[in-house]
Structure formats: C-alpha cells, structure tokens
Motif scaffolding. Sequence first.
Motif, PDB file in Angstrom:
ATOM      1  N   UNK A  83     -45.620 -10.489 -21.888  1.00  0.00           N
ATOM      2  CA  UNK A  83     -46.095  -9.836 -23.115  1.00  0.00           C
ATOM      3  C   UNK A  83     -44.947  -9.619 -24.100  1.00  0.00           C
ATOM      4  N   UNK A  84     -43.770  -9.422 -23.577  1.00  0.00           N
ATOM      5  CA  UNK A  84     -42.599  -9.206 -24.421  1.00  0.00           C
ATOM      6  C   UNK A  84     -42.019 -10.523 -24.944  1.00  0.00           C
ATOM      7  N   UNK A  85     -42.141 -11.589 -24.155  1.00  0.00           N
ATOM      8  CA  UNK A  85     -41.416 -12.820 -24.460  1.00  0.00           C
ATOM      9  C   UNK A  85     -42.258 -13.942 -25.060  1.00  0.00           C
ATOM     10  N   UNK A  86     -43.542 -14.029 -24.716  1.00  0.00           N
ATOM     11  CA  UNK A  86     -44.340 -15.153 -25.189  1.00  0.00           C
ATOM     12  C   UNK A  86     -44.586 -15.059 -26.693  1.00  0.00           C
ATOM     13  N   UNK A 144     -53.650 -13.504 -23.395  1.00  0.00           N
ATOM     14  CA  UNK A 144     -53.048 -14.263 -24.495  1.00  0.00           C
ATOM     15  C   UNK A 144     -54.058 -15.311 -24.984  1.00  0.00           C
ATOM     16  N   UNK A 145     -55.119 -14.840 -25.606  1.00  0.00           N
ATOM     17  CA  UNK A 145     -56.190 -15.756 -26.007  1.00  0.00           C
ATOM     18  C   UNK A 145     -55.736 -16.757 -27.068  1.00  0.00           C
ATOM     19  N   UNK A 146     -54.632 -16.455 -27.753  1.00  0.00           N
ATOM     20  CA  UNK A 146     -54.133 -17.360 -28.788  1.00  0.00           C
ATOM     21  C   UNK A 146     -53.284 -18.490 -28.215  1.00  0.00           C
ATOM     22  N   UNK A 147     -52.971 -18.421 -26.931  1.00  0.00           N
ATOM     23  CA  UNK A 147     -52.113 -19.424 -26.302  1.00  0.00           C
ATOM     24  C   UNK A 147     -52.934 -20.383 -25.449  1.00  0.00           C
ATOM     25  N   UNK A 148     -52.419 -21.593 -25.299  1.00  0.00           N
ATOM     26  CA  UNK A 148     -53.071 -22.623 -24.482  1.00  0.00           C
ATOM     27  C   UNK A 148     -52.200 -22.860 -23.250  1.00  0.00           C
ATOM     28  N   UNK A 174     -30.088 -17.015 -20.581  1.00  0.00           N
ATOM     29  CA  UNK A 174     -30.058 -16.121 -21.735  1.00  0.00           C
ATOM     30  C   UNK A 174     -30.195 -14.654 -21.322  1.00  0.00           C
ATOM     31  N   UNK A 175     -30.946 -14.424 -20.239  1.00  0.00           N
ATOM     32  CA  UNK A 175     -31.234 -13.040 -19.862  1.00  0.00           C
ATOM     33  C   UNK A 175     -31.614 -12.986 -18.378  1.00  0.00           C
ATOM     34  N   UNK A 176     -31.129 -11.973 -17.696  1.00  0.00           N
ATOM     35  CA  UNK A 176     -31.522 -11.699 -16.310  1.00  0.00           C
ATOM     36  C   UNK A 176     -32.151 -10.318 -16.269  1.00  0.00           C
ATOM     37  N   UNK A 177     -33.443 -10.281 -15.962  1.00  0.00           N
ATOM     38  CA  UNK A 177     -34.195  -9.031 -15.999  1.00  0.00           C
ATOM     39  C   UNK A 177     -34.454  -8.548 -14.583  1.00  0.00           C
ATOM     40  N   UNK A 178     -34.045  -7.330 -14.288  1.00  0.00           N
ATOM     41  CA  UNK A 178     -34.337  -6.747 -12.978  1.00  0.00           C
ATOM     42  C   UNK A 178     -35.816  -6.403 -12.884  1.00  0.00           C
ATOM     43  N   UNK A 179     -36.435  -6.789 -11.767  1.00  0.00           N
ATOM     44  CA  UNK A 179     -37.866  -6.591 -11.567  1.00  0.00           C
ATOM     45  C   UNK A 179     -38.100  -5.742 -10.318  1.00  0.00           C
ATOM     46  N   UNK A 180     -39.313  -5.188 -10.168  1.00  0.00           N
ATOM     47  CA  UNK A 180     -39.615  -4.414  -8.954  1.00  0.00           C
ATOM     48  C   UNK A 180     -39.449  -5.259  -7.684  1.00  0.00           C
ATOM     49  N   UNK A 181     -39.331  -4.579  -6.562  1.00  0.00           N
ATOM     50  CA  UNK A 181     -39.181  -5.220  -5.248  1.00  0.00           C
ATOM     51  C   UNK A 181     -37.947  -6.112  -5.197  1.00  0.00           C
TER      52      UNK A 181
END
Length: 217
Positions: A33-36, A61-65, A200-207
């Motif tokens: 949601x943040x990146x697309x 994301x109904x606008x994306x295919x 470009x970016x490393x995002x820490x995620x849960x688990x």
Amino acid sequence: MNQEIPPLDPHPLSEYVAWAGGRNREPILGVLKDKLPKDPERILEMASGSGMHINYFAPHFEHLHFQPSDKDVEVFDNIKELSGNLGNNNIADPVHLDLTDPQTWFNPGPEKSFAAIFCINIFQVAPISIADGMMKCAAHLLKDDGFLLIYGPFQIEGQFSTDSNKAFHETLSSVGVPEWGLKDVADLKKAAANYGLELKERINMPSNNFSLIFGKI
C-alpha cells in the motif's frame, strides 16, 4: 491458543505454505500500500504458487493489473480458481516463468513493462543461484522507475538477525536438501549489481522477516 504449525513442506499447495502465507499477508499488504503506484500499472508476481498472495492483494488495488507467474504449471488451475471464486477481475491468467530459463522471460515491450515485481518466501527453499536469474529477469521486465520486492527471512552479512531465524535455518538445513536455509542479503545485492539493480531499502517485518526493495541504479 496458537495454531499448530503444519509439517514443513515447501510445495505451493501444502498446508504449511498456506499457514505461512496467511500469517504474513497483512504486513506485506501494508508495504505494498505504501510502495505500489497510484496510477494504473502492471504488477508481476514471481513464483505465485497457489495464488494466495496475489489474490489477497489484488482487491486492494483495483486500479492495478496483476500478473501471476510460476515455473510449475500445475498450480495454474488453483490460481485461476481462486481468482474466479473471489471475483478478482484485475488478475490475468498465470504465465509460465522459470527464473533459470531465459527463454520463458517474455518480452513485455516498453509500454507493457511492469511498474513492480514481488516475490514472497522463495529463498529459504531455493538455491541462492536463483538470485542471478531473478535479478536479470527483473532488470529485463521492470520499468526504469520500477522496483522488485523480495520478502522472507534472510541472513545479514553472514549473521542471523535473531535466535529464531537461526533456529529456522537449522531446521531447514536438517532436512538434508542442500539449497534449504536462510540466504544472505549480501548475495542478493551482489547478484543485483550484475544487472544494474541495487538494494534501495530494507524493511524490518514481523516474525523477523524482511522486505527487500531493489530498483535500477
């Protein structure tokens, strides 16, 4: 009460993969949601497996295919069935895409290149050599300002970020399949650099997982 973890089984239609996918889909959705892009674009999933992720994300994301893909054509019926049952009209029929076989890397043309590619939970059960094909394929299919998102657990410069990741690596290694185990982000960065991509970016995620965002240099 915690849900019992099914037996480790990397097959895309296994109970284990379904359990793992259900556990991680919300955090990944938050990153997407943040990146697309906000404008209509084409999005590719590599190694779609059962199609659980792409079918969960697409309605947001109904606008994306969305274009699912996999090297195993046996999962295609499951992907299409999920899309039909959920009414996800913005998901195309899956295509055969084998990261070890460049002949399967379709030529999208400049106007049909992908704004984003994502790949979820593949490297713990795939050889690190697949990274070369993934980066080369991504460089071929991505728009100049597009990105590749790789999600999963990884080592960082030869170190485990947590004891649980080390334990997971040891569990995978104990199965006796040489390519099973947590791969190192450093090796992904090295493969990316060979094809004009960089982390470009490393995002820490849960688990104790990561979302790794690669883009063109």
